[in-house]
Design an enzyme around this catalytic site. Structure first.
Site, PDB file in Angstrom:
ATOM      1  N   TYR A   1       0.740  -1.266   0.031  1.00  0.00           N
ATOM      2  CA  TYR A   1      -0.028   0.035   0.032  1.00  0.00           C
ATOM      3  C   TYR A   1       0.795   1.227  -0.191  1.00  0.00           C
ATOM      4  CZ  TYR A   1      -4.331   2.763   0.630  1.00  0.00           C
ATOM      5  OH  TYR A   1      -5.510   3.526   0.550  1.00  0.00           O
TER       6      TYR A   1
ATOM      7  N   LYS B   1     -20.329 -20.997  -9.400  1.00  0.00           N
ATOM      8  CA  LYS B   1     -19.830 -20.869 -10.870  1.00  0.00           C
ATOM      9  C   LYS B   1     -18.233 -20.347 -10.651  1.00  0.00           C
ATOM     10  CE  LYS B   1     -20.146 -21.109 -15.461  1.00  0.00           C
ATOM     11  NZ  LYS B   1     -21.255 -20.958 -16.106  1.00  0.00           N
TER      12      LYS B   1
ATOM     13  N   ASN C   1     -32.553 -30.893 -17.672  1.00  0.00           N
ATOM     14  CA  ASN C   1     -32.203 -31.107 -16.381  1.00  0.00           C
ATOM     15  C   ASN C   1     -33.073 -30.545 -15.247  1.00  0.00           C
ATOM     16  OD1 ASN C   1     -29.675 -32.698 -15.901  1.00  0.00           O
ATOM     17  ND2 ASN C   1     -28.498 -30.747 -16.564  1.00  0.00           N
TER      18      ASN C   1
END
Length: 764
Positions: free
Chosen positions: A40, A95, A287
């Site tokens: 930083y 995902k 599905n």
């Protein structure tokens, strides 16, 4: 598993021990003030200034190039429909998880609270500088088409709506291979597409790109055949409108060569299948239930080539075969888009990979003798470790050739090696373990089934189909615990203290006494010992009343191993029983031995332990590369402790020259390939990735595996007993439920291997 129980487990999984499925971790040191000053202020100003000079430097100094945004508005989630952005978050986190575990891509899920196309597009454009790519997910049609089209036009990073293109890419690869098997040409086959949503449209467009003729395609929506004379058709539907004067699926299926289902369950009848052309290709991908059940379809047409979206049937059209690897290739060349050339390259790579010889590890994972290209194998399996080395390079090359790559790859061999180092290569041991166990389940005795965690594990392996549990322990306690767990399956409960098992108790005691009567055992003492669960359980396995056994949860290791060694005994030609722990690490699995039994083995015993450990690695589908560890390197010490390891290596080189093994060697030189090669280029390990570590004594092995487990958070599978006559395995005291489940899978696989060897021997 009941729906209510599954619901509860799913909610607990997502809530505990901390909410959600993903987190952010630092990739740079941060322990000192100097580290923080570089991370930083003031150090961070330097990369900021470099990026300000040239925006492309953002890929050099930040994580942008490996971050994909998984973005949805929750309008078309899985089969749940329009449930809103907050409710879609678990799916988007999932995902992101798949991106990480299959391709080592950092997925960041973003849920947008808008159904307005303009607002959606504008928001994504504003946040795009953060990301290397955009994965659109679960957005309803027709908005999904417009959102993707505009973002692809207006952004200079890869954008893909996986619901459209993922299914299209995987199914197109399967279609090319199925057509090859049937000897049909894609330009000539008649194709019926049931469904007109985003996935169906994208699939059909890709089939056309590979040569399918528009005049041979019939698409249906909920109203029937999409005909050119129908009113109020969307642009996408109009693209596939047919001039044929037919209205129903039944009419469309007559003489069709290919059926592609992206619609709803059970809409295809056996009569429709019968009306199709010879050697029909049926992709029923609804599905969780396909347009026609797999078993019914195969029973109706023996000449069918069938694929579904389900993992419990051959030829699963699974998007995980595509999106992680497509984005991996696109990111690695800093592609400005994912274009048709890249998608088609992925299709061809998947199709070609299916025809290559399948690695033994994949065969093992799916319980197959040998997977080969054919009607039941037209698409690779999700656990195929070759995917990450095959698909990204194909996509990257297509990006370069089509002019959308900003960072072309020059050294393809090095790139492939880098891909194999990512987590998608060989860090799937647990999944492979469970899949293989499920392929041929065995009867496993849980010797401490009256312990809650042990019974939980037994419940999981039963419900997941990993094993057929036999519950050993106090019956009244087991029954009560089963009620508490809502474990209502009718499975065997064996109580060694119950009169119900008196006959077996006497039979086991007599058999045990006969084998031990010249070792100081009396028939009376044998009967007393048979009241102990580990003696009784081991006798169940020895006598063929069970195929394997798990114990050790509630008792110290030495007290459990003694009855096992007495009852089961060593296998033929084995001098020392030993143990192996599989450590699941960031670098892949490590096989460690001997972690639990032999305190100070000599050179000959170390050599035997090493050979048995190599066999374990091979059983799980890994080519063993063994380092025999010491505090010294290749003769640098003349101390007896170093010399015995050196002698063990000599024995192995003499008795098994094909085995990749060397030492004595220090741990850092064994695991650091570059360091090893620079200092010891003569070694058999030079240039190889060591995956098996053999220790000079129990102390060093046990300390190492527990350090890895506690400090590195490495999952441990083991200790796996090797050298016994039967499949019996002893857990560490207080093992977790997951560890017990994994050890059960090991016991099943061990029993499977013994069964195979027995059959092979009988055929000689």
């Amino acid at each position: 598993m009941s729906n209510q129980k599954q619901r509860r487990e799913a909610l607990i999984y997502h809530a505990k021990p901390q909410p959600g499925k993903i987190k952010i971790v630092p990739t740079k040191p941060y322990s000192t003030q100097r580290d923080l000053a570089l991370a930083y202020s003031p150090g961070v100003a330097e990369p900021c200034l470099e990026i300000a000079k040239d925006k492309e430097n953002v890929y050099k100094y930040t994580a942008k190039g490996n971050i994909v945004a998984v973005i949805s508005n929750g309008t078309a989630v899985l089969g749940l429909g329009n449930i809103g952005p907050e409710a879609s978050k678990p799916v988007m986190e999932g995902k992101s998880l798949l991106f990480k575990i299959f391709a080592d891509i950092d997925g960041i899920d973003i849920e947008l609270d808008t159904e307005d196309v303009d607002k959606f597009v504008e928001t994504v454009k504003m946040i795009a500088p953060t990301f290397g790519g955009i994965n659109l997910e679960d957005i309803k049609a027709p908005e999904a088409f417009e959102i993707e089209r505009r973002l692809k036009e207006e952004l200079d990073i890869p954008v893909m709506h996986d619901d459209q293109h993922g299914t299209a890419i995987i199914s197109a690869a399967a279609l090319l291979n199925a057509l090859e098997l049937t000897g049909k040409k894609i330009s000539e086959v008649k194709i019926v597409v049931s469904g007109a949503g985003a996935a169906a449209v994208s699939c059909t467009r890709l089939y056309k790109a590979f040569g399918a003729s528009p005049k041979n395609i019939v698409m249906l929506d909920s109203k029937g055949v999409i005909r050119s004379d129908r009113a109020n058709l969307s642009t996408e539907k109009l693209e596939f409108a047919s001039d044929r004067k037919i209205d129903t699926l039944e009419e469309a299926m007559k003489d069709a060569d290919v059926f592609v289902g992206l619609s709803i369950a059970n809409i295809v009848s056996p009569e429709m299948l019968t009306s199709m052309a010879p050697n029909p290709i049926v992709f029923a991908m609804a599905n969780p239930d396909p347009e026609i059940p797999y078993e019914l379809a195969c029973k109706t047409r023996k000449d069918i080539i069938m694929a579904t979206g389900r993992s419990d049937h051959p030829n699963q059209v699974n998007n995980v075969l595509g999106f992680p690897f497509i984005f991996r290739g696109a990111l690695d060349v800093r592609a400005t888009s994912i274009n048709e050339a890249m998608k088609m390259a992925a299709v061809k790579a998947l199709a070609e990979l299916t025809k290559e010889p399948v690695p033994e590890q994949v065969n093992i994972a799916y319980g197959e003798t040998r997977l080969t290209f054919g009607k039941d194998y037209i698409i690779p399996k999700p656990f195929d470790q070759r995917l990450i080395a095959k698909i990204p390079p194909a996509v990257a090359k297509a990006a370069m050739e089509s002019g959308v790559a900003n960072a072309p790859i020059e050294d393809w061999q090095r790139y492939e090696e880098e891909l194999l180092q990512r987590s998608g290569n060989d860090n799937k041991v647990v999944r492979l373990l469970h899949s293989r166990a499920k392929s041929n389940t065995k009867r496993i005795v849980f010797a401490e089934a009256d312990q809650l965690d042990v019974l939980k594990a037994a419940q999981i392996v039963y419900e997941e189909g990993i094993a057929e549990p036999i519950l050993l322990g106090r019956k009244e306690i087991i029954v009560e615990l089963k009620k508490e767990l809502e474990f209502d399956a009718d499975i065997p409960i064996v109580d060694p203290l119950s009169k119900e098992f008196d006959e077996r108790h006497i039979r086991y005691a007599t058999k045990y006494w006969e084998s031990r009567k010249r070792n100081g055992t009396t028939l009376y003492s044998a009967k007393i010992k048979m009241k102990e669960r580990n003696y009784f359980g081991a006798m169940m396995v020895l006598e063929g009343d069970a195929d394997g056994m798990i114990s050790g949860y509630s008792r110290a290791y030495p007290t459990v191993v003694k009855p096992i060694l007495e009852v089961i005994g060593r296998a033929a030609n084995v001098k020392k029983v030993s143990t192996v722990n599989i450590m699941i690490t960031d670098r892949g699995p490590l096989f460690l031995a001997d972690t639990s039994i032999n305190i100070e083995p000599n050179a000959e015993e170390i050599a035997e332990i090493a050979q048995m450990t190599a066999n374990v690695a091979a059983t799980f589908g890994f080519d063993p590369v063994l380092a025999l560890l010491s505090y010294a390197n290749f003769g640098s010490s003349s101390h007896p402790n170093a010399k015995k390891v050196r002698r063990a290596v000599e024995i192995l080189h003499e008795t098994n020259p094909s085995l990749v093994v060397d030492g004595e060697i220090q741990t850092d030189f064994a695991l650091n390939r570059e360091l090893h090669e620079s200092q010891f280029p003569f070694s058999k390990l030079a240039g190889r990735k060591v995956n098996t570590l053999i220790f000079p004594n129990l102390e060093s092995a046990n300390i190492t595996y527990k350090l890895l487990k506690e400090l590195n958070g490495a999952d441990s599978i083991g200790p796996i007993m090797v050298g016994l006559r039967k499949s019996v395995h002893i857990m560490q005291l207080g093992a977790s439920v997951d560890e017990i489940v994994n050890m059960t899978a090991v016991a099943v696989i061990d029993a499977q291997e013994r069964e195979k060897r027995k059959k092979a021997k009988s055929l000689r």
